[in-house]
Design a protein around this motif. Structure first.
Motif, PDB file in Angstrom:
ATOM      1  N   GLY A   8       6.102  33.225  -5.153  1.00 45.46           N
ATOM      2  CA  GLY A   8       5.484  33.062  -4.241  1.00 45.46           C
ATOM      3  C   GLY A   8       5.754  31.372  -5.069  1.00 45.46           C
ATOM      4  O   GLY A   8       5.956  31.136  -6.030  1.00 45.46           O
ATOM      5  N   SER A  17       0.448  27.217   4.436  1.00 39.65           N
ATOM      6  CA  SER A  17       0.307  27.994   3.776  1.00 39.65           C
ATOM      7  C   SER A  17       1.192  28.563   2.750  1.00 39.65           C
ATOM      8  O   SER A  17       2.206  27.940   3.051  1.00 39.65           O
ATOM      9  N   LYS A  19       2.109  32.448  -0.577  1.00 38.98           N
ATOM     10  CA  LYS A  19       0.694  33.085  -0.571  1.00 38.98           C
ATOM     11  C   LYS A  19       1.692  33.329  -2.133  1.00 38.98           C
ATOM     12  O   LYS A  19       3.275  33.107  -1.857  1.00 38.98           O
ATOM     13  N   SER A  21       2.256  36.168  -5.415  1.00 32.68           N
ATOM     14  CA  SER A  21       2.403  37.619  -5.513  1.00 32.68           C
ATOM     15  C   SER A  21       2.362  38.255  -7.026  1.00 32.68           C
ATOM     16  O   SER A  21       2.654  37.529  -7.401  1.00 32.68           O
ATOM     17  N   PHE A  67      -8.906  30.835   0.695  1.00 30.41           N
ATOM     18  CA  PHE A  67      -8.053  32.196  -0.099  1.00 30.41           C
ATOM     19  C   PHE A  67      -8.695  32.789   0.217  1.00 30.41           C
ATOM     20  O   PHE A  67      -9.576  33.297   0.556  1.00 30.41           O
ATOM     21  N   THR A  68      -7.273  34.015   0.262  1.00 27.32           N
ATOM     22  CA  THR A  68      -7.726  35.666   0.478  1.00 27.32           C
ATOM     23  C   THR A  68      -7.252  36.458  -0.428  1.00 27.32           C
ATOM     24  O   THR A  68      -5.827  35.977  -0.788  1.00 27.32           O
ATOM     25  N   ILE A  79      -1.935  39.835  -4.527  1.00 26.31           N
ATOM     26  CA  ILE A  79      -1.537  39.245  -3.417  1.00 26.31           C
ATOM     27  C   ILE A  79      -2.817  37.743  -3.302  1.00 26.31           C
ATOM     28  O   ILE A  79      -3.689  38.238  -2.788  1.00 26.31           O
ATOM     29  N   LEU A  80      -2.490  36.657  -3.354  1.00 27.14           N
ATOM     30  CA  LEU A  80      -3.510  35.640  -3.357  1.00 27.14           C
ATOM     31  C   LEU A  80      -2.823  35.415  -1.976  1.00 27.14           C
ATOM     32  O   LEU A  80      -1.338  33.807  -1.819  1.00 27.14           O
ATOM     33  N   GLN A  81      -3.308  35.115  -0.542  1.00 27.18           N
ATOM     34  CA  GLN A  81      -2.683  34.386   0.238  1.00 27.18           C
ATOM     35  C   GLN A  81      -3.834  32.855   0.762  1.00 27.18           C
ATOM     36  O   GLN A  81      -4.623  32.917   0.425  1.00 27.18           O
ATOM     37  N   ASN A  83      -4.798  29.709   2.255  1.00 30.52           N
ATOM     38  CA  ASN A  83      -4.616  28.463   3.965  1.00 30.52           C
ATOM     39  C   ASN A  83      -4.991  27.486   3.763  1.00 30.52           C
ATOM     40  O   ASN A  83      -5.986  27.691   2.641  1.00 30.52           O
TER      41      ASN A  83
END
Length: 124
Positions: A8, A17, A19, A21, A67-68, A79-81, A83
């Motif tokens: 990523g 956005s 992502k 990983s 971030f999630t 995983i860091l999503q 946005n």
């Protein structure tokens, strides 16, 4: 030798956005606090988000709500999503598998381990 395989990152405009990983071995994934740190030029490395072996998640104040972090248990991947990215998020992001994290000890984790880093660039 423990390996953390990152993927990523890249370049995006503000508001976009990305992502990130990070894949680890099963033992490390289950027993270490997993997450992400970042380091911008001229600044110290800072914790972005962690998910501990007891499933507690933490976020830096600067990324809360944007971030999630999550775990894919089948793939041993964290995983860091990200946005709503802003230019201040520009940094090298490092995956971490930690025994020691912010005063918490993951007793089953042998040590602290780091990925090689991946660049995230946010343009205004």
């Amino acid at each position: 030798q423990v390996q953390l395989v990152e993927s990523g990152g890249g370049s995006v405009q503000a508001g976009g956005s990305l992502k990130l990983s990070c894949a680890a071995s099963g033992y490390i994934f289950r027993n270490c606090a997993m997450g992400w740190y970042r380091q911008a030029p001229g600044q110290e490395r800072e914790a972005v988000s962690l998910i501990r072996d007891d499933k507690i998640t933490t976020y830096a104040d600067s990324v809360k709500g944007r971030f999630t972090i999550s775990r894919d248990n089948a793939k041993h991947t964290v995983i860091l999503q990200m946005n709503g990215l802003i230019p201040e998020d520009t940094a090298v992001y490092y995956c971490a598998a930690l025994r020691y994290s912010g005063g918490y000890i993951s007793y089953g984790c042998p040590s602290n381990y780091w990925g090689q880093g991946t660049q995230v660039t946010v343009s205004s």
